[in-house]
Design an enzyme around this catalytic site. Structure first.
Site, PDB file in Angstrom:
ATOM      1  N   HIS A 117       9.844  -3.389   3.043  1.00  0.00           N
ATOM      2  CA  HIS A 117       9.409  -3.676   1.672  1.00  0.00           C
ATOM      3  C   HIS A 117      10.606  -4.051   0.793  1.00  0.00           C
ATOM      4  O   HIS A 117      10.496  -4.911  -0.082  1.00  0.00           O
ATOM      5  CB  HIS A 117       8.698  -2.463   1.062  1.00  0.00           C
ATOM      6  CG  HIS A 117       7.388  -2.139   1.714  1.00  0.00           C
ATOM      7  ND1 HIS A 117       7.199  -1.016   2.488  1.00  0.00           N
ATOM      8  CD2 HIS A 117       6.203  -2.788   1.719  1.00  0.00           C
ATOM      9  CE1 HIS A 117       5.960  -0.980   2.933  1.00  0.00           C
ATOM     10  NE2 HIS A 117       5.322  -2.044   2.480  1.00  0.00           N
TER      11      HIS A 117
ATOM     12  N   MET B  20       0.850  -1.196   0.000  1.00  0.00           N
ATOM     13  CA  MET B  20       0.000   0.000   0.000  1.00  0.00           C
ATOM     14  C   MET B  20       0.889   1.250   0.000  1.00  0.00           C
ATOM     15  O   MET B  20       0.448   2.331   0.404  1.00  0.00           O
ATOM     16  CB  MET B  20      -0.941  -0.012   1.205  1.00  0.00           C
ATOM     17  CG  MET B  20      -1.927  -1.183   1.133  1.00  0.00           C
ATOM     18  SD  MET B  20      -3.456  -0.937   2.037  1.00  0.00           S
ATOM     19  CE  MET B  20      -2.850  -0.794   3.692  1.00  0.00           C
TER      20      MET B  20
ATOM     21  N   LYS C  61       5.066 -10.161   9.103  1.00  0.00           N
ATOM     22  CA  LYS C  61       4.585  -9.281  10.176  1.00  0.00           C
ATOM     23  C   LYS C  61       3.060  -9.320  10.232  1.00  0.00           C
ATOM     24  O   LYS C  61       2.464  -9.291  11.283  1.00  0.00           O
ATOM     25  CB  LYS C  61       5.070  -7.844   9.989  1.00  0.00           C
ATOM     26  CG  LYS C  61       4.711  -6.973  11.185  1.00  0.00           C
ATOM     27  CD  LYS C  61       5.175  -5.563  11.024  1.00  0.00           C
ATOM     28  CE  LYS C  61       4.140  -4.690  10.360  1.00  0.00           C
ATOM     29  NZ  LYS C  61       2.898  -4.519  11.133  1.00  0.00           N
TER      30      LYS C  61
ATOM     31  N   SER D 108       7.080  -0.772   9.733  1.00  0.00           N
ATOM     32  CA  SER D 108       5.698  -0.650   9.259  1.00  0.00           C
ATOM     33  C   SER D 108       5.515   0.749   8.706  1.00  0.00           C
ATOM     34  O   SER D 108       6.098   1.714   9.227  1.00  0.00           O
ATOM     35  CB  SER D 108       4.735  -0.859  10.440  1.00  0.00           C
ATOM     36  OG  SER D 108       3.453  -0.362  10.119  1.00  0.00           O
ATOM     37  N   SER D 109       4.673   0.855   7.682  1.00  0.00           N
ATOM     38  CA  SER D 109       4.393   2.184   7.121  1.00  0.00           C
ATOM     39  C   SER D 109       3.752   3.079   8.175  1.00  0.00           C
ATOM     40  O   SER D 109       3.849   4.304   8.114  1.00  0.00           O
ATOM     41  CB  SER D 109       3.452   2.052   5.922  1.00  0.00           C
ATOM     42  OG  SER D 109       4.032   1.205   4.956  1.00  0.00           O
ATOM     43  N   ARG D 110       3.073   2.461   9.146  1.00  0.00           N
ATOM     44  CA  ARG D 110       2.400   3.258  10.182  1.00  0.00           C
ATOM     45  C   ARG D 110       3.380   3.895  11.159  1.00  0.00           C
ATOM     46  O   ARG D 110       3.011   4.846  11.866  1.00  0.00           O
ATOM     47  CB  ARG D 110       1.417   2.384  10.974  1.00  0.00           C
ATOM     48  CG  ARG D 110       0.223   1.926  10.147  1.00  0.00           C
ATOM     49  CD  ARG D 110      -0.631   0.947  10.928  1.00  0.00           C
ATOM     50  NE  ARG D 110      -1.627   0.321  10.072  1.00  0.00           N
ATOM     51  CZ  ARG D 110      -2.836   0.805   9.861  1.00  0.00           C
ATOM     52  NH1 ARG D 110      -3.224   1.901  10.457  1.00  0.00           N
ATOM     53  NH2 ARG D 110      -3.678   0.172   9.065  1.00  0.00           N
TER      54      ARG D 110
ATOM     55  N   GLN E  75      -2.905 -12.084   8.012  1.00  0.00           N
ATOM     56  CA  GLN E  75      -3.158 -11.740   6.608  1.00  0.00           C
ATOM     57  C   GLN E  75      -2.531 -12.781   5.686  1.00  0.00           C
ATOM     58  O   GLN E  75      -3.158 -13.238   4.712  1.00  0.00           O
ATOM     59  CB  GLN E  75      -2.592 -10.354   6.308  1.00  0.00           C
ATOM     60  CG  GLN E  75      -2.512 -10.044   4.814  1.00  0.00           C
ATOM     61  CD  GLN E  75      -2.103  -8.628   4.509  1.00  0.00           C
ATOM     62  OE1 GLN E  75      -2.912  -7.727   4.603  1.00  0.00           O
ATOM     63  NE2 GLN E  75      -0.855  -8.402   4.123  1.00  0.00           N
TER      64      GLN E  75
HETATM   65  O1  PAF Z   1      -0.187  -5.734   3.563  1.00  0.00           O
HETATM   66  C1  PAF Z   1      -0.566  -4.829   2.787  1.00  0.00           C
HETATM   67  O2  PAF Z   1       0.154  -3.863   2.496  1.00  0.00           O
HETATM   68  C2  PAF Z   1      -1.957  -4.908   2.216  1.00  0.00           C
HETATM   69  O3  PAF Z   1      -2.850  -5.468   3.125  1.00  0.00           O
HETATM   70  C3  PAF Z   1      -2.018  -5.627   0.860  1.00  0.00           C
HETATM   71  C4  PAF Z   1      -1.612  -7.076   1.011  1.00  0.00           C
HETATM   72  C5  PAF Z   1      -1.108  -4.941  -0.140  1.00  0.00           C
HETATM   73  C6  PAF Z   1      -3.442  -5.587   0.315  1.00  0.00           C
HETATM   74  O4  PAF Z   1      -3.893  -4.297   0.137  1.00  0.00           O
END
Ligand code: PAF
Length: 286
Positions: free
Chosen positions: A40, A33, A152, A188-190, A156
């Site tokens: 990343h 995202m 992480k 984390s981006s957050r 998901q």
């Molecule tokens: O983990 C993420 O950044 C998002 O949940 C993903 C997998 C790109 C789906 O939008």
């Protein structure tokens, strides 16, 4: 250094991918995202080890946010992201607009099964349906041989793996290790939204995970493991959504004693308005 191809719609992503696959190249995708960071980059490195061409998708998916304020506050740094992808040798960036992903009339949602009903699923209603649906759309547009996700977001990863298997999508799902700052905070981006005070308090999550691993090595007692983690996390966090031992296959909390290699401690907690999640396998290996 070559500039990555920017693909703004599913048709462009499909034809870019098809041309490469027809030439016999293996393609990997790193779905993101945006607000890219060193975590990343490690996914991009892992992707490269699995393929000839690396695609990164950048799409802040509105349907996986159960709160509008969280969606609005999600960091957007697209120019920096493109530059980072260029420096990392990414071949193509799938950068669709919301309209390209969800045109007028869009009406289909994938409802993931039981793994999605616990923890993140309880605290973020609709989140995993949004994730499963968008990931399937990203995979169908980019048609990668391999897709790489960070561990992480452990739940998901489990939801996505189940969905891809159940729908017979021919992409291998790879989970890559969590990358941490020097003081243990998971990248984390957050994190960039944390105040200095919250940033420093948030390091308690990692201490709590390590305390859980130590406790698991001693007795494997689920209540004790959770108490050991809470002793670090509770005083530091503003609030806690969960600190729980789970079976990594089902995401169900075991009762009594757990096997450290098949269980993990998972955490979701708030620090100055920022929700952070993290996890560690109880054998301490991941
Ligand atoms: O983990 C993420 O950044 C998002 O949940 C993903 C997998 C790109 C789906 O939008």
């Amino acid at each position: 250094m070559t500039t990555p191809h920017i693909l703004t719609g599913p048709d462009l992503a499909q034809s870019w991918s098809l041309i490469r696959r027809r030439a016999g190249e293996r393609i990997s995708l790193v779905p993101t995202m945006g607000a890219l960071h060193a975590g990343h980059l490690s996914l991009i490195d892992a992707a490269r080890r699995h393929s000839d061409r690396v695609m990164v998708s950048i799409f802040v998916n509105p349907t996986q946010f159960n709160r509008r304020d969280d969606f609005d506050a999600y960091p957007r740094t697209v120019d920096d992201d493109i530059e980072l992808c260029r420096n990392a040798g990414v071949d193509a960036i799938y950068l669709p607009t919301v309209e390209a992903m969800y045109p007028t009339g869009f009406a289909t949602t994938i409802e993931p099964g039981p793994i999605a009903q616990h923890w993140e699923g309880t605290h973020r209603p609709g989140h995993f349906a949004g994730v499963a649906t968008v990931v399937v759309k990203l995979l169908l547009a980019c048609a990668p041989d391999v897709a790489v996700f960070g561990r992480k977001d452990l739940q998901q990863l489990a939801v996505i793996s189940r969905t891809i298997t159940d729908l017979n999508i021919a992409t291998a799902i790879v989970g890559a290790p969590t990358i941490r700052e020097a003081d243990g905070l998971a990248m984390s981006s957050r994190n960039r939204r944390l105040s200095p005070d919250a940033r420093s308090r948030a390091t308690a999550i990692h201490r709590g995970l390590l305390a859980a691993v130590t406790s698991a090595a001693r007795s494997g007692d689920v209540d004790q493991i959770e108490r050991a983690a809470l002793a670090d996390i509770e005083p530091a966090a503003d609030s806690i959504e969960y600190v729980a031992v789970i079976d990594r296959a089902t995401f169900v909390r075991p009762t009594g004693v757990c096997a450290p290699d098949s269980c993990a401690l998972i955490v979701a907690a708030w620090f100055d308005g920022v929700r952070l999640i993290d996890n560690m396998t109880l054998d301490g290996l991941d």
